[in-house]
Design an enzyme around this catalytic site. Structure first.
Site, PDB file in Angstrom:
ATOM      1  CG  MET A 109      33.218 -16.469  31.683  1.00 60.07           C
ATOM      2  SD  MET A 109      31.675 -16.195  30.763  1.00 60.07           S
ATOM      3  CE  MET A 109      31.299 -17.839  30.198  1.00 60.07           C
ATOM      4  CB  SER A 110      33.524 -11.600  35.700  1.00 58.73           C
ATOM      5  OG  SER A 110      32.128 -11.627  35.514  1.00 58.73           O
ATOM      6  CB  VAL A 111      39.038 -12.226  33.612  1.00 55.38           C
ATOM      7  CG1 VAL A 111      40.397 -11.589  33.348  1.00 55.38           C
ATOM      8  CG2 VAL A 111      39.182 -13.305  34.681  1.00 55.38           C
ATOM      9  CB  SER A 112      35.586  -9.047  30.393  1.00 55.20           C
ATOM     10  OG  SER A 112      35.635 -10.259  29.692  1.00 55.20           O
ATOM     11  CE  LYS A 113      31.488  -7.995  36.297  1.00 53.09           C
ATOM     12  NZ  LYS A 113      31.180  -9.206  35.526  1.00 53.09           N
TER      13      LYS A 113
END
Length: 395
Positions: A109-113
């Site tokens: 999820m937003s750990v991808s950021k």
């Protein structure tokens, strides 16, 4: 999903795959859910993760309100799929409480950021990108959109003036409309563009660039697009070349793509638990793997310190009052004003925790029933802090 094939009533659909109970399977089966591209691990031998001091899963964890729990209880209550703690690069805890296998990639999820932010950092360090350059210098398609006039720095810190709702429980919010565009949800609007980049060009402005912080996933999608254009390399290959293969991971990563092949930069990456721990260790070690500088050290130092107005911009947020006194910098959460701690966070309970004082890294992969749950996040952070205090006292 039991059975081959499972009963119709137990199969996930495009409308249900992110919902319970299906997400306990789909989050670590991304290749079977949506199209993905391979992010190569390269040919280097995996970075070793030797065993370290043992932790006590029955250790009592003090919690807000006096409802103390054990670490094991918290892991169970917070729908943990994988949990890893490293102390100075050594494995203190490695748990897979559900049905996830250690060699399976799991959605970040937003750990991808934070990974995409590190890609930008490498390009900045090499002079390929300029922090103060306008986005339109690399992506002229954004001329006339809400992003016209915004800079690389603005999107890195989520301080553009774009109009974008991150209300995950509102089906009409832009964050959910974007999922229709990229094929993560059924298309209920016939007027939508057919690719993510086309959709980004339709977003309008609502305030000045460089103003208050507002958490918006589209910022990272624009950042990823700019990185591709500046480097001339598509994100799956770019991510592999400048970051992933240089971590010496054990497995390839997955990157969800739309029908045009654009990576979902803001939340579409999937990696194994141990490889996520290796990423956290890179952050702890000032961007180094052995004697190789992978991410510039100045980038991580800047992430902890921010600009003179970073905390004020964070405090001025109209829609995010988490972490009072903290800030959002370079696609990282920095929760405390008086203590170094770096967090990478994703909905449904994805997390990387980097504590340079205690030399501790933690990674957690989860399948919370709801996208946001403050109680589960607080319990997770309390459990990690308790483990960190115990093992660093022992060592």
């Amino acid at each position: 999903m039991p059975g081959f094939p499972p009963p119709i009533a137990e199969r996930w659909t495009l409308a249900t795959w992110q919902l319970p109970p299906y997400n306990r399977t789909t989050f670590h089966s991304l290749r079977e859910v949506v199209p993905t591209a391979r992010v190569s691990r390269g040919a280097a031998a995996p970075r070793p993760l030797p065993s370290g001091p043992e932790y006590d899963p029955q250790r009592c964890v003090p919690r807000t309100g006096g409802n103390d729990s054990t670490v094991a209880q918290i892991l169970a209550e917070t729908y943990t799929d994988g949990f890893l703690v490293l102390c100075d690069g050594k494995v203190v805890a490695e748990e897979y409480p559900a049905c996830m296998a250690p060699d399976r990639t799991h959605m970040l999820m937003s750990v991808s950021k934070s990974l995409v932010g590190c890609v930008a950092a490498v390009l900045l360090d090499r002079g390929v990108l300029d922090l103060h350059a306008r986005l339109t210098a690399h992506v002229p398609e954004l001329v006339g959109s809400g992003y016209d006039g915004a800079t690389v720095r603005n999107v890195l810190d989520m301080r553009s003036g774009i109009a974008f709702s991150e209300d995950y429980l509102d089906g009409d919010a832009e964050v959910r409309v974007l999922e229709q565009v990229i094929g993560w949800a059924p298309r209920v609007r016939a007027d939508l563009p057919t690719s993510m980049y086309e959709y980004l060009c339709t977003l309008s402005g609502t305030g000045r660039h460089g103003g208050p912080f507002s958490y918006r996933s589209c910022e990272t999608d624009v950042l990823g697009w700019v990185c591709e254009r500046a480097s001339g390399v598509r994100m799956p290959e770019l991510l592999s070349n400048v970051l992933w293969s240089r971590l010496a991971p054990e497995y390839d990563a997955d990157a969800a793509v739309d029908s045009a092949g654009a990576v979902m930069h803001d939340g579409g990456l999937a990696v194994t638990l141990r490889d996520l721990g290796r990423f956290g260790q890179l952050l702890l070690d000032d961007g180094r793997v052995g004697d190789q500088q992978v991410v510039p050290a100045w980038w991580l130092a800047d992430s902890y310190t921010g600009d003179h107005d970073s905390r004020a911009a964070f405090a001025a947020s109209e829609n995010d009052q988490r972490m009072p006194g903290g800030m959002y910098r370079n696609q990282f959460w920095v929760p405390f004003p008086d203590r170094d701690l770096l967090l990478c966070l994703g909905i449904h309970g994805q997390l990387v925790y980097v504590d340079p004082t205690r030399r501790v890294v933690a990674a957690k992969l989860s399948s919370w029933p709801y996208p946001q749950d403050a109680g589960m996040l607080d319990a997770t952070l309390a459990a990690i802090a308790t483990i960190a205090a115990d093992i660093t006292t022992v060592t």
